[in-house]
Design an enzyme around this catalytic site. Structure first.
Site, PDB file in Angstrom:
ATOM      1  N   SER A   1       1.168  -1.178   0.147  1.00 35.40           N
ATOM      2  CA  SER A   1      -0.343  -0.491   0.052  1.00 35.40           C
ATOM      3  C   SER A   1       0.825   1.080  -0.202  1.00 35.40           C
ATOM      4  O   SER A   1       2.148   0.975   0.166  1.00 35.40           O
ATOM      5  CB  SER A   1      -0.809  -0.013   1.488  1.00 35.40           C
ATOM      6  OG  SER A   1      -1.226   1.330   1.708  1.00 35.40           O
TER       7      SER A   1
ATOM      8  N   TYR B   1      -2.264  -1.447   9.998  1.00 40.77           N
ATOM      9  CA  TYR B   1      -2.462  -1.764   8.681  1.00 40.77           C
ATOM     10  C   TYR B   1      -0.671  -1.205   8.379  1.00 40.77           C
ATOM     11  O   TYR B   1      -0.219  -1.524   7.092  1.00 40.77           O
ATOM     12  CB  TYR B   1      -3.492  -0.775   8.238  1.00 40.77           C
ATOM     13  CG  TYR B   1      -3.115  -0.953   6.970  1.00 40.77           C
ATOM     14  CD1 TYR B   1      -3.947  -2.085   6.688  1.00 40.77           C
ATOM     15  CD2 TYR B   1      -2.905   0.047   6.085  1.00 40.77           C
ATOM     16  CE1 TYR B   1      -4.577  -2.299   5.052  1.00 40.77           C
ATOM     17  CE2 TYR B   1      -3.568  -0.194   4.077  1.00 40.77           C
ATOM     18  CZ  TYR B   1      -4.231  -1.270   3.674  1.00 40.77           C
ATOM     19  OH  TYR B   1      -4.217  -1.460   2.951  1.00 40.77           O
TER      20      TYR B   1
END
Length: 257
Positions: A138, A151
């Site tokens: 990401s 995350y």
């Protein structure tokens, strides 16, 4: 003989778009997902593109199910040419309030599952002197945002795992790369928009531009098809044969800040 792609989280979003892209190239597909209609989605894609497939509902929280997924895939197709570690979840909270179980689940699904599946598939790739491993990281694998500790930690970790896998696999004809998307237009994002409108007292357009796309230099969502085509390039193009160990930002300029 057709090549085979194993893609986790491949019954929705980026995973599904990528499965379709590989199927269009004639790859066998190993589908995986927890959606109730996952088996039907997999069968539909395989029929549309006339490719062979299997579907596994393996839970990425459970190492034994991950190993079983690898065993079933290799038993069915003999080899796995492309492995895409894509399955992921998210939770947002300040560190001091972050639930322990949410942390554990995010690290397990977003990072540890990729380790277990890579470990299970790598020996066969080494034996075949060929493999293409794509890990979905990401923009948050390169930079951080508040309230996303698990995350961000997991996605940074995926890039580290990618680099080590690239170094270990290189002499065996195996490449490993990470994709780092910005905000991708998926059903998950669509579902968040009404809640954000209410929380910020904004219109839909304001939420999209001032919340989701605030850090994008190009003020647009990234399509799942764009991600899929980039993965296809890294995994199926002769031009990418010596590209390995990279973290490729597909983030509309987010990490240029």
């Amino acid at each position: 003989m057709a090549k085979t792609a194993l893609i986790t989280g491949s019954t929705s979003g980026i995973g599904l778009a990528t499965a379709k892209a590989f199927a269009a190239k004639g790859y066998n597909i190993v589908f995986n997902g927890l959606e109730e209609n996952g088996a039907e989605i997999a069968a539909s894609v395989a029929k549309e593109y006339n490719v062979d497939y299997i579907f596994s509902p393996a839970n990425m929280l459970k190492p034994e199910e991950i190993k079983q997924l690898a065993t079933e895939a290799l038993a069915k197709f003999g080899s796995i040419e492309v492995l895409m570690n894509n399955a992921g979840i998210q939770f947002v909270s300040p560190i001091e309030d972050f639930p322990d179980d949410k942390w554990d689940a995010i690290i397990a699904i977003n990072l540890t599952a990729a380790f277990h599946l890579t470990k299970a598939i790598l020996p066969s790739m080494k034996a075949n002197k060929f493999g293409r491993i794509i890990n979905i990281s990401s923009a948050h694998g390169l930079i951080a945002s508040p309230f996303k500790s698990a995350y961000v930690a997991a996605k940074h970790g995926i890039i580290g795992l990618t680099k080590v896998t690239a170094l270990e696999g290189g002499e065996f004809g195996i490449t490993c790369n990470a994709i780092c998307p910005g905000y991708v237009h998926t059903p998950i994002v669509d579902k968040q928009i009404p809640d954000q409108m209410k929380a910020h007292n904004m219109t839909k357009e304001e939420v999209i531009n001032k919340v989701f796309l605030a850090e994008h230099a190009i003020k647009d969502f990234i399509s799942v098809e764009t991600i899929a085509e980039s993965i296809l390039f890294l995994a199926d193009s002769a031009a990418a044969a010596t590209i390995t160990g990279i973290a490729l930002p597909l983030d509309a300029g987010w990490t240029a800040h």
